[in-house]
Design a protein around this motif. Sequence first.
Motif, PDB file in Angstrom:
ATOM      1  N   SER A 280      41.365  49.653  81.599  1.00 51.66           N
ATOM      2  CA  SER A 280      40.521  50.845  81.725  1.00 51.66           C
ATOM      3  C   SER A 280      41.026  51.814  82.788  1.00 51.66           C
ATOM      4  O   SER A 280      40.569  52.959  82.856  1.00 51.66           O
ATOM      5  N   SER A 281      41.983  51.385  83.620  1.00 45.92           N
ATOM      6  CA  SER A 281      42.487  52.271  84.668  1.00 45.92           C
ATOM      7  C   SER A 281      43.446  53.327  84.130  1.00 45.92           C
ATOM      8  O   SER A 281      43.752  54.301  84.820  1.00 45.92           O
ATOM      9  N   ILE A 282      43.904  53.119  82.892  1.00 44.67           N
ATOM     10  CA  ILE A 282      44.795  54.115  82.286  1.00 44.67           C
ATOM     11  C   ILE A 282      44.250  54.456  80.882  1.00 44.67           C
ATOM     12  O   ILE A 282      44.819  54.070  79.856  1.00 44.67           O
ATOM     13  N   PRO A 283      43.144  55.184  80.855  1.00 44.79           N
ATOM     14  CA  PRO A 283      42.488  55.468  79.566  1.00 44.79           C
ATOM     15  C   PRO A 283      43.262  56.469  78.719  1.00 44.79           C
ATOM     16  O   PRO A 283      44.065  57.262  79.224  1.00 44.79           O
ATOM     17  N   VAL A 284      42.986  56.398  77.408  1.00 41.27           N
ATOM     18  CA  VAL A 284      43.535  57.344  76.434  1.00 41.27           C
ATOM     19  C   VAL A 284      42.391  57.809  75.544  1.00 41.27           C
ATOM     20  O   VAL A 284      41.317  57.209  75.517  1.00 41.27           O
ATOM     21  N   ARG A 285      42.627  58.897  74.828  1.00 45.69           N
ATOM     22  CA  ARG A 285      41.574  59.420  73.939  1.00 45.69           C
ATOM     23  C   ARG A 285      41.325  58.501  72.743  1.00 45.69           C
ATOM     24  O   ARG A 285      40.226  58.479  72.183  1.00 45.69           O
ATOM     25  N   ASP A 286      42.339  57.746  72.354  1.00 44.69           N
ATOM     26  CA  ASP A 286      42.225  56.853  71.201  1.00 44.69           C
ATOM     27  C   ASP A 286      41.385  55.638  71.611  1.00 44.69           C
ATOM     28  O   ASP A 286      41.920  54.645  72.115  1.00 44.69           O
ATOM     29  N   ASN A 287      40.081  55.738  71.399  1.00 44.95           N
ATOM     30  CA  ASN A 287      39.117  54.778  71.945  1.00 44.95           C
ATOM     31  C   ASN A 287      38.136  54.396  70.846  1.00 44.95           C
ATOM     32  O   ASN A 287      37.563  55.273  70.183  1.00 44.95           O
ATOM     33  N   ALA A 288      37.938  53.108  70.628  1.00 41.92           N
ATOM     34  CA  ALA A 288      37.062  52.640  69.542  1.00 41.92           C
ATOM     35  C   ALA A 288      35.640  53.165  69.694  1.00 41.92           C
ATOM     36  O   ALA A 288      34.991  53.533  68.704  1.00 41.92           O
ATOM     37  N   ILE A 289      35.142  53.220  70.908  1.00 41.30           N
ATOM     38  CA  ILE A 289      33.772  53.704  71.122  1.00 41.30           C
ATOM     39  C   ILE A 289      33.676  55.188  70.816  1.00 41.30           C
ATOM     40  O   ILE A 289      32.709  55.654  70.213  1.00 41.30           O
ATOM     41  N   TYR A 290      34.705  55.955  71.206  1.00 43.99           N
ATOM     42  CA  TYR A 290      34.687  57.385  70.903  1.00 43.99           C
ATOM     43  C   TYR A 290      34.744  57.613  69.379  1.00 43.99           C
ATOM     44  O   TYR A 290      34.056  58.480  68.840  1.00 43.99           O
ATOM     45  N   ASP A 291      35.599  56.842  68.701  1.00 44.42           N
ATOM     46  CA  ASP A 291      35.687  56.978  67.242  1.00 44.42           C
ATOM     47  C   ASP A 291      34.333  56.666  66.593  1.00 44.42           C
ATOM     48  O   ASP A 291      33.902  57.365  65.673  1.00 44.42           O
ATOM     49  N   LEU A 292      33.702  55.624  67.085  1.00 42.30           N
ATOM     50  CA  LEU A 292      32.396  55.256  66.526  1.00 42.30           C
ATOM     51  C   LEU A 292      31.362  56.328  66.823  1.00 42.30           C
ATOM     52  O   LEU A 292      30.570  56.698  65.945  1.00 42.30           O
ATOM     53  N   ALA A 293      31.366  56.845  68.047  1.00 41.06           N
ATOM     54  CA  ALA A 293      30.408  57.886  68.416  1.00 41.06           C
ATOM     55  C   ALA A 293      30.571  59.126  67.542  1.00 41.06           C
ATOM     56  O   ALA A 293      29.586  59.728  67.100  1.00 41.06           O
ATOM     57  N   ASP A 294      31.822  59.508  67.286  1.00 44.80           N
ATOM     58  CA  ASP A 294      32.077  60.663  66.421  1.00 44.80           C
ATOM     59  C   ASP A 294      31.546  60.411  65.015  1.00 44.80           C
ATOM     60  O   ASP A 294      30.964  61.302  64.382  1.00 44.80           O
ATOM     61  N   ALA A 295      31.739  59.191  64.524  1.00 47.02           N
ATOM     62  CA  ALA A 295      31.268  58.848  63.181  1.00 47.02           C
ATOM     63  C   ALA A 295      29.746  58.905  63.102  1.00 47.02           C
ATOM     64  O   ALA A 295      29.168  59.422  62.135  1.00 47.02           O
ATOM     65  N   ILE A 296      29.094  58.378  64.128  1.00 48.31           N
ATOM     66  CA  ILE A 296      27.626  58.385  64.146  1.00 48.31           C
ATOM     67  C   ILE A 296      27.096  59.818  64.198  1.00 48.31           C
ATOM     68  O   ILE A 296      26.116  60.157  63.526  1.00 48.31           O
ATOM     69  N   ALA A 297      27.745  60.650  64.982  1.00 46.04           N
ATOM     70  CA  ALA A 297      27.310  62.048  65.084  1.00 46.04           C
ATOM     71  C   ALA A 297      27.425  62.752  63.732  1.00 46.04           C
ATOM     72  O   ALA A 297      26.568  63.562  63.356  1.00 46.04           O
ATOM     73  N   LYS A 298      28.484  62.443  62.978  1.00 48.03           N
ATOM     74  CA  LYS A 298      28.650  63.076  61.666  1.00 48.03           C
ATOM     75  C   LYS A 298      27.563  62.606  60.695  1.00 48.03           C
ATOM     76  O   LYS A 298      27.065  63.394  59.887  1.00 48.03           O
ATOM     77  N   ILE A 299      27.215  61.332  60.774  1.00 47.94           N
ATOM     78  CA  ILE A 299      26.128  60.828  59.921  1.00 47.94           C
ATOM     79  C   ILE A 299      24.808  61.484  60.310  1.00 47.94           C
ATOM     80  O   ILE A 299      24.008  61.867  59.458  1.00 47.94           O
ATOM     81  N   ARG A 300      24.587  61.618  61.615  1.00 39.77           N
ATOM     82  CA  ARG A 300      23.363  62.283  62.099  1.00 39.77           C
ATOM     83  C   ARG A 300      23.235  63.687  61.526  1.00 39.77           C
ATOM     84  O   ARG A 300      22.148  64.110  61.125  1.00 39.77           O
ATOM     85  N   ASP A 301      24.313  64.405  61.467  1.00 40.22           N
ATOM     86  CA  ASP A 301      24.275  65.819  61.081  1.00 40.22           C
ATOM     87  C   ASP A 301      24.353  66.045  59.572  1.00 40.22           C
ATOM     88  O   ASP A 301      24.205  67.183  59.119  1.00 40.22           O
ATOM     89  N   TYR A 302      24.578  64.970  58.829  1.00 40.16           N
ATOM     90  CA  TYR A 302      24.745  65.147  57.387  1.00 40.16           C
ATOM     91  C   TYR A 302      23.404  65.078  56.666  1.00 40.16           C
ATOM     92  O   TYR A 302      22.588  64.194  56.935  1.00 40.16           O
ATOM     93  N   GLU A 303      23.181  66.018  55.764  1.00 37.97           N
ATOM     94  CA  GLU A 303      21.990  66.017  54.922  1.00 37.97           C
ATOM     95  C   GLU A 303      22.388  65.690  53.492  1.00 37.97           C
ATOM     96  O   GLU A 303      23.166  66.430  52.866  1.00 37.97           O
TER      97      GLU A 303
END
Length: 469
Positions: A236-259
Amino acid sequence: MRGLGFFTVSAALAVVQPLAAQTLRPDQAAFRELYRELVETNTTLSSGSCTLAAEKMATRLKAAGYADADLTLFSIPENPKEGGLVAMLRGSDPKAKPMLLLAHLDVVEAKREDWTRDPFTLIEENGYFYARGSADDKAMAAMWTDSLIRFKQAGYKPKRTIKMALTCGEETTYAFNGAQWLAQNRPELIAAEFALNEGGGGDTDGKGKLVSQSMQVGEKAVQNYRIEATNPGGHSSIPVRDNAIYDLADAIAKIRDYEFPAQLTDTTRAFFRATGKAKGGEEGAALIAVAANVEDKAAEAIVSKDRTYHSMLRTTCVATLLDGGHANNALPQRAGANINCRIFPGHPVEEIQEELAKVIGNPKITITLVPPIRPAALPTPLDPKIMGPATKLAAQYFPGVPVTPVMSTGGTDGIFLAAIGIPVYGVPGPWGDPDGNGAHGLNERIEVKSVYVGRDYLFDLVKLYADRK
């Protein structure tokens, strides 16, 4: 209702007065004891037994004159306490297809330390029956069993065979489900032209006045999906954008916004039209407009401000559980979420899985079906042969109270019967208050007069259906 000594509508209406001020009829007293026995038989998954409850109801039916050949107790070795009962009163007309009465025996868990009263003791207090299952769904299970007993004792010979299935597993997603088992393994035992079930009923204004009755005609399918992101992880001391939690969060946000697109069935079209006429004003006009044209975006936006109407118009999917990561000082290797979908009739679960993948738009996110995998919900016919008798009888029992067809946004065991060609209808009759009466929660209750009047209404309704082809 006539000619065989059955109880009249006028007698049932008299029960609307507080029962503390009058004596129960003998048949009501007998029913109360049956209802008490069923409610006080613990049928939670953790410590109860549906099998025992089914056996007790079978014993009562046998005492009323039912032969062993008319009673089928069932369970499987892997789930010996989750059994059920199928009973039948044989009809006189071999050309008339049977009807089926369905109710579930199992109840949601209830901890004594959380409740004001013992959840497994039927307590009558201030005009209500209190207990776990007093409403959901042992009131209906008791009413169906009681009706079969009364029919047999009166020597009643219906034209069509009346079947009853009391099953287990409706309240717990991962439990053995008796209705599903019957549909898949003993369909001939429950074969019927139609079935009557929970899901309908009345609503009060919360002050004791009954304001509506509904007939559930169709329901959504309930299906869970797991979405998951994986990653090699790292320090965790050398983080990158490629992160499983970030990918999941983005996916959840898209589901939230989809009608999901708005849709109608014959039932929801009739519901929105009737509700719009009753409501009036801007919302009423919008409901009527949507019933006429579901593509009317301006009207649909107004209607969808109501969360119930919004859900009745479309498939909905929502995140309900989260998990992820493996250490405070490590980049996550895995992150996942449960997506609970309520699927509009006519759409297979695999179709919604594909649509979620398109919405997320990230091939690194996997989407899997979470067992149990449900059949697709099928639109239930808005059949005048079903709606007509229920509405006509309701006018006698509940004068001035409309009966409206409604599609449930939740789910019942009816979906398993619909999958084998048995349309299921959630009947009017007993009623509840706007707060939900504690169903699935603390201090579950149901009005005493709702039980007795609803019982008489359903008794007469079953007879009306049973005497018609």
